[in-house]
Design a protein around this motif. Structure first.
Motif, PDB file in Angstrom:
ATOM      1  N   GLU A 157       0.829  -1.200   0.000  1.00  0.00           N
ATOM      2  CA  GLU A 157       0.000   0.000   0.000  1.00  0.00           C
ATOM      3  C   GLU A 157       0.869   1.259   0.000  1.00  0.00           C
ATOM      4  O   GLU A 157       0.593   2.231  -0.701  1.00  0.00           O
ATOM      5  N   SER A 158       1.950   1.242   0.779  1.00  0.00           N
ATOM      6  CA  SER A 158       2.846   2.393   0.852  1.00  0.00           C
ATOM      7  C   SER A 158       3.493   2.673  -0.499  1.00  0.00           C
ATOM      8  O   SER A 158       3.597   3.826  -0.936  1.00  0.00           O
ATOM      9  N   ARG A 159       3.922   1.613  -1.195  1.00  0.00           N
ATOM     10  CA  ARG A 159       4.560   1.778  -2.499  1.00  0.00           C
ATOM     11  C   ARG A 159       3.555   2.333  -3.517  1.00  0.00           C
ATOM     12  O   ARG A 159       3.892   3.194  -4.336  1.00  0.00           O
ATOM     13  N   ILE A 160       2.308   1.838  -3.466  1.00  0.00           N
ATOM     14  CA  ILE A 160       1.264   2.321  -4.374  1.00  0.00           C
ATOM     15  C   ILE A 160       0.997   3.810  -4.135  1.00  0.00           C
ATOM     16  O   ILE A 160       0.843   4.587  -5.071  1.00  0.00           O
ATOM     17  N   GLU A 161       0.945   4.214  -2.855  1.00  0.00           N
ATOM     18  CA  GLU A 161       0.714   5.619  -2.545  1.00  0.00           C
ATOM     19  C   GLU A 161       1.866   6.491  -3.048  1.00  0.00           C
ATOM     20  O   GLU A 161       1.658   7.640  -3.456  1.00  0.00           O
ATOM     21  N   ASP A 162       3.101   5.952  -3.019  1.00  0.00           N
ATOM     22  CA  ASP A 162       4.242   6.684  -3.584  1.00  0.00           C
ATOM     23  C   ASP A 162       4.018   6.964  -5.069  1.00  0.00           C
ATOM     24  O   ASP A 162       4.237   8.077  -5.554  1.00  0.00           O
ATOM     25  N   ILE A 163       3.568   5.920  -5.789  1.00  0.00           N
ATOM     26  CA  ILE A 163       3.329   6.062  -7.231  1.00  0.00           C
ATOM     27  C   ILE A 163       2.250   7.107  -7.495  1.00  0.00           C
ATOM     28  O   ILE A 163       2.403   7.990  -8.344  1.00  0.00           O
ATOM     29  N   ILE A 164       1.148   7.021  -6.746  1.00  0.00           N
ATOM     30  CA  ILE A 164       0.035   7.947  -6.939  1.00  0.00           C
ATOM     31  C   ILE A 164       0.471   9.386  -6.654  1.00  0.00           C
ATOM     32  O   ILE A 164       0.110  10.314  -7.384  1.00  0.00           O
ATOM     33  N   SER A 165       1.271   9.576  -5.606  1.00  0.00           N
ATOM     34  CA  SER A 165       1.747  10.925  -5.260  1.00  0.00           C
ATOM     35  C   SER A 165       2.602  11.513  -6.382  1.00  0.00           C
ATOM     36  O   SER A 165       2.465  12.685  -6.740  1.00  0.00           O
ATOM     37  N   ILE A 166       3.498  10.683  -6.937  1.00  0.00           N
ATOM     38  CA  ILE A 166       4.365  11.156  -8.015  1.00  0.00           C
ATOM     39  C   ILE A 166       3.530  11.535  -9.238  1.00  0.00           C
ATOM     40  O   ILE A 166       3.734  12.588  -9.858  1.00  0.00           O
ATOM     41  N   LEU A 167       2.564  10.682  -9.597  1.00  0.00           N
ATOM     42  CA  LEU A 167       1.711  10.960 -10.758  1.00  0.00           C
ATOM     43  C   LEU A 167       0.850  12.194 -10.532  1.00  0.00           C
ATOM     44  O   LEU A 167       0.634  12.995 -11.447  1.00  0.00           O
ATOM     45  N   ASP A 168       0.337  12.355  -9.282  1.00  0.00           N
ATOM     46  CA  ASP A 168      -0.450  13.539  -8.947  1.00  0.00           C
ATOM     47  C   ASP A 168       0.337  14.809  -9.223  1.00  0.00           C
ATOM     48  O   ASP A 168      -0.172  15.787  -9.782  1.00  0.00           O
ATOM     49  N   ILE A 169       1.596  14.794  -8.799  1.00  0.00           N
ATOM     50  CA  ILE A 169       2.448  15.978  -8.920  1.00  0.00           C
ATOM     51  C   ILE A 169       2.766  16.271 -10.382  1.00  0.00           C
ATOM     52  O   ILE A 169       2.712  17.418 -10.835  1.00  0.00           O
ATOM     53  N   LYS A 170       3.083  15.231 -11.153  1.00  0.00           N
ATOM     54  CA  LYS A 170       3.539  15.432 -12.525  1.00  0.00           C
ATOM     55  C   LYS A 170       2.407  15.656 -13.528  1.00  0.00           C
ATOM     56  O   LYS A 170       2.534  16.455 -14.452  1.00  0.00           O
ATOM     57  N   PHE A 171       1.286  14.917 -13.340  1.00  0.00           N
ATOM     58  CA  PHE A 171       0.252  14.936 -14.392  1.00  0.00           C
ATOM     59  C   PHE A 171      -1.144  15.296 -13.882  1.00  0.00           C
ATOM     60  O   PHE A 171      -2.113  15.229 -14.620  1.00  0.00           O
ATOM     61  N   GLY A 172      -1.284  15.656 -12.618  1.00  0.00           N
ATOM     62  CA  GLY A 172      -2.606  15.956 -12.089  1.00  0.00           C
ATOM     63  C   GLY A 172      -3.220  14.747 -11.414  1.00  0.00           C
ATOM     64  O   GLY A 172      -2.621  13.683 -11.338  1.00  0.00           O
TER      65      GLY A 172
END
Length: 344
Positions: A280-295
């Motif tokens: 779950e922690s790794r998935i949240e890392d991915i989502i945070s990065i995508l949020d920042i870069k692409f919305g």
């Protein structure tokens, strides 16, 4: 600065397309002996557990949103005159990834260097606190705020192969013992322990037991509550263990079977909980990065990520999210990962 009146300020910003950006924390500090409402200083603190090359431009996004909101506020209060000044904004990044931080600390490095244009290009500097470059003896130790040392030391150690040894020998929770009667401090220690459980790449079952022992010793017999993800799977594991125990009990005695089931359930539940927590922690890392870069990430993408249960594949997707220039690149890699997961 009027430090006693420091307060937590804006933590979420919206751009014109209503995309959301999240700063880890923003402090607002007024100046002493100055009654003008807008005279203050902002301190944006961003936490990074991986070497993200565009951290400075990410911080600048937060800064630009503060500037926009300050101007709107000044206009609304009819103080946006020719002598109006914006509040100073300081950018700070707390980093504790693998190895030293190698990203830029100046915004101008994010731009192409073109002759004649460099002097006209906007710049902003960021203060990087690189925990990998600080010895444990140099970490701040304030008897009034012992949580600070405990948290920073845990972040230093979280990815170490010697994590078990460090946490056991240094008694990382003992810093909080002096105020073990304080419920907020107990909750903080519990949260810190759960952070270790969910993110300690090299934490063993023995390490989990040692942390539990430390916690009970420090806080008078209280037990650590697992993180919500780990707790959920621990409950599932315990129920399953009891079912197994009851089946064994049909042959070797029902009472003995349930006892075995509870032991199996508890151990299996904790192990499953730790694994799920890390996923779950790794998935949240991915989502945070995508949020920042692409919305903001769509529910479809989120659901696709939560299907994947292979830690290595999720780690690869983190790297893809960091390096990709378009969302389509990431989406193609995600579809590939999903296909491999189905085959497995």
């Amino acid at each position: 600065l009027d430090l006693p009146n420091l307060s937590i300020s804006i933590k979420r910003f919206y751009d014109e397309d209503f995309q959301e950006y999240r700063a880890d924390i923003v402090y607002e500090v007024p100046f002493r002996n100055n009654l003008r409402k807008h005279v203050k200083i902002y301190i944006i603190v961003e936490h990074k557990s991986y070497n993200y090359p565009h951290s400075i431009s990410q911080l600048f996004i937060y800064e630009s949103q503060i500037i926009r909101l300050e101007i709107i506020d000044a206009k609304n209060n009819k103080i946006y005159t020719s002598d109006y000044k914006l509040s100073p904004i300081l950018l700070i990044m707390l980093y504790h990834g693998d190895g030293a931080y190698t990203g830029s600390v100046e915004l101008i490095d994010e731009f192409e260097k073109i002759d004649g244009a460099v002097d006209l290009t906007i710049n902003q500097k960021c203060l990087v606190v690189d925990l990998s470059a600080i010895s444990k003896s140099d970490l701040p130790r304030d008897p009034e705020v012992p949580e600070l040392y405990s948290a920073l030391r845990v972040m230093q150690a979280i990815k170490s192969k010697d994590l078990d040894k460090i946490l056991c020998e240094e008694q990382f929770l003992s810093e909080l013992r002096s105020s073990s009667h304080d419920t907020e401090r107990v909750d903080f220690a519990r949260l810190l322990a759960c952070y270790v459980f969910d993110n300690g790449s090299h934490l063993t079952q023995k390490g989990v037991e040692q942390i539990n022992q430390q916690f009970q010793k420090t806080f008078r017999g209280e037990k650590i509550m697992l993180s919500p993800f780990a707790e959920r799977y621990a409950v599932i594991g315990e129920k399953r263990g009891i079912e197994i125990g009851e089946a064994i009990g049909e042959k070797k005695g029902e009472k003995r079977g349930i006892e075995i089931g509870e032991v199996i359930g508890e151990k299996r539940g904790i192990v499953i909980g730790e694994i799920k927590g890390r996923l779950e922690s790794r998935i949240e890392d991915i989502i945070s990065i995508l949020d920042i870069k692409f919305g903001e990430v769509s529910e479809t993408v989120r659901d696709s990520l939560y299907i994947i249960t292979d830690f290595n594949r999720l780690h690869e997707l983190v790297q893809t999210a960091i390096k990709c220039d378009t969302f389509e690149e990431f989406d193609n890699e995600l579809k590939s990962a999903k296909s491999k997961h189905k085959l497995d």
